[in-house]
Design an enzyme around this catalytic site. Structure first.
Site, mmCIF file in Angstrom:
data_model
loop_
_atom_site.group_PDB
_atom_site.id
_atom_site.type_symbol
_atom_site.label_atom_id
_atom_site.label_comp_id
_atom_site.label_asym_id
_atom_site.label_seq_id
_atom_site.Cartn_x
_atom_site.Cartn_y
_atom_site.Cartn_z
ATOM 1 N N GLY A 222 0.692 -1.035 0.608
ATOM 2 C CA GLY A 222 -0.320 -0.114 0.187
ATOM 3 C C GLY A 222 0.742 1.379 0.563
ATOM 4 N N ASP A 249 0.947 5.224 -11.481
ATOM 5 C CA ASP A 249 0.346 6.432 -12.358
ATOM 6 C C ASP A 249 -1.181 6.464 -11.897
ATOM 7 O OD1 ASP A 249 2.806 6.216 -13.669
ATOM 8 O OD2 ASP A 249 2.410 4.730 -15.325
#
Length: 309
Positions: A222, A249
């Site tokens: 994460g 991205d």
């Protein structure tokens, strides 16, 4: 309008093979081509989230023409790429269908002349006049000064436009000193910047170097964020397998969309984490599995503390 900058745009080509083996011939089962480069991937995800996006950077040669032709079919994305005499690069991703692993081959990009760099800086300053936020993403093509992102950060700050920087190495080190609002390094990039392999310490150090907020991407573990408002950790509820190209991205798109929507940091991080995981499940970079995104969004665990630091 959100502005994304991809100085080293690309035509992303993805090959799928049954099993990737060194020193062997392979039959490709599927080929896809997409306009690429980190900022272009960010723009595609932002547009899918409902935002108006303009992409700028460099384009040139036959590959550049293909990139621009493909951009016309992306709803919500406006092409403001600046022409150069060199040829836009290609990136090749080879996906092993048996293991799910991806092998990436990245060309260096076109040589950019001083006159072309000056033309881009003028175009960038004009685009900032109507931008609500800007993302500066990816590697620098040959010929562009190593301090380019630092200059672009300062220009955005002068224009009063929030700026997110997503790059690595010396361009990141110099860019951080120009005080971007957010940087989004992965764990290796953060360690290279700060010299620390302990993520929490490294994010705090990166803030001291000039970044307003640091969001470190820790892969399947994460995100870790250190901001003026506090520190948080966002963890996906499950591990996903697939093509990780473009997952970072999507994190940028989640953070930037949350910024312009004035979401609190925990909500921005949850969105970015869910988008990243959903992108791994998508077949090509710059796309995400919407069903998985919506399913994961409410199950991302965000823990942390609010502070004045």
């Amino acid at each position: 309008m959100i502005l994304t900058v991809t100085l080293n745009t690309a035509l992303d080509i993805t090959y799928r093979v049954r099993s990737l083996r060194p020193h062997a011939s392979h039959r490709v089962s599927e080929v896809t081509e997409r306009p690429g480069g980190k900022g272009v991937n960010v723009a595609r995800v932002l547009a899918a989230l409902g935002h108006e996006v303009t992409v700028t950077g460099f384009t040139g040669g036959a590959t550049g023409r293909v990139v621009q032709e493909r951009l016309t079919s992306v709803p919500g994305v406006v092409d403001a790429l600046v022409p150069v005499s060199g040829a836009t690069r290609r990136t090749i991703a080879v996906v092993d269908e048996q293991t799910g692993d991806t092998t990436q081959l990245n060309e260096p990009g076109p040589m950019v002349t001083p006159a072309e760099w000056s033309a881009f800086q003028e175009a960038y300053e004009d685009l900032l006049a109507s931008a609500s936020a800007v993302a500066l993403c990816g590697s620098l093509p040959p010929g562009v000064p190593v301090g380019a992102y630092a200059d672009l950060v300062r220009t955005a700050r002068t224009a009063g436009v929030p700026v997110l920087l997503d790059t690595s190495g010396e361009p990141l080190r110099r860019g951080v000193a120009a005080r971007p609002d957010i940087i989004k390094p992965n764990a290796d990039e953060l360690a290279e910047l700060t010299g620390s392999h302990e993520p929490l310490r490294a994010t705090q150090d990166a803030r001291r170097r000039g970044a307003g907020a640091v969001v470190a991407s820790l892969g399947p573990e994460g995100l870790l964020a250190a901001t003026r408002e506090g520190r948080w950790r966002a963890t996906p509820p499950t591990s996903v397998r697939g093509n990780p190209t473009g997952a970072g991205d999507s994190v940028v798109a989640g953070l930037l969309s949350g910024l312009v929507e004035h979401l609190p940091w925990p909500d921005r991080l949850a969105r970015a984490t869910a988008l990243s995981a959903a992108t791994v499940q998508a077949p090509v970079a710059g796309e995400f599995d919407r069903g998985m995104y919506e399913e994961l969004l409410g199950r991302v665990a965000v823990t942390g503390e609010v502070s004045a630091a």
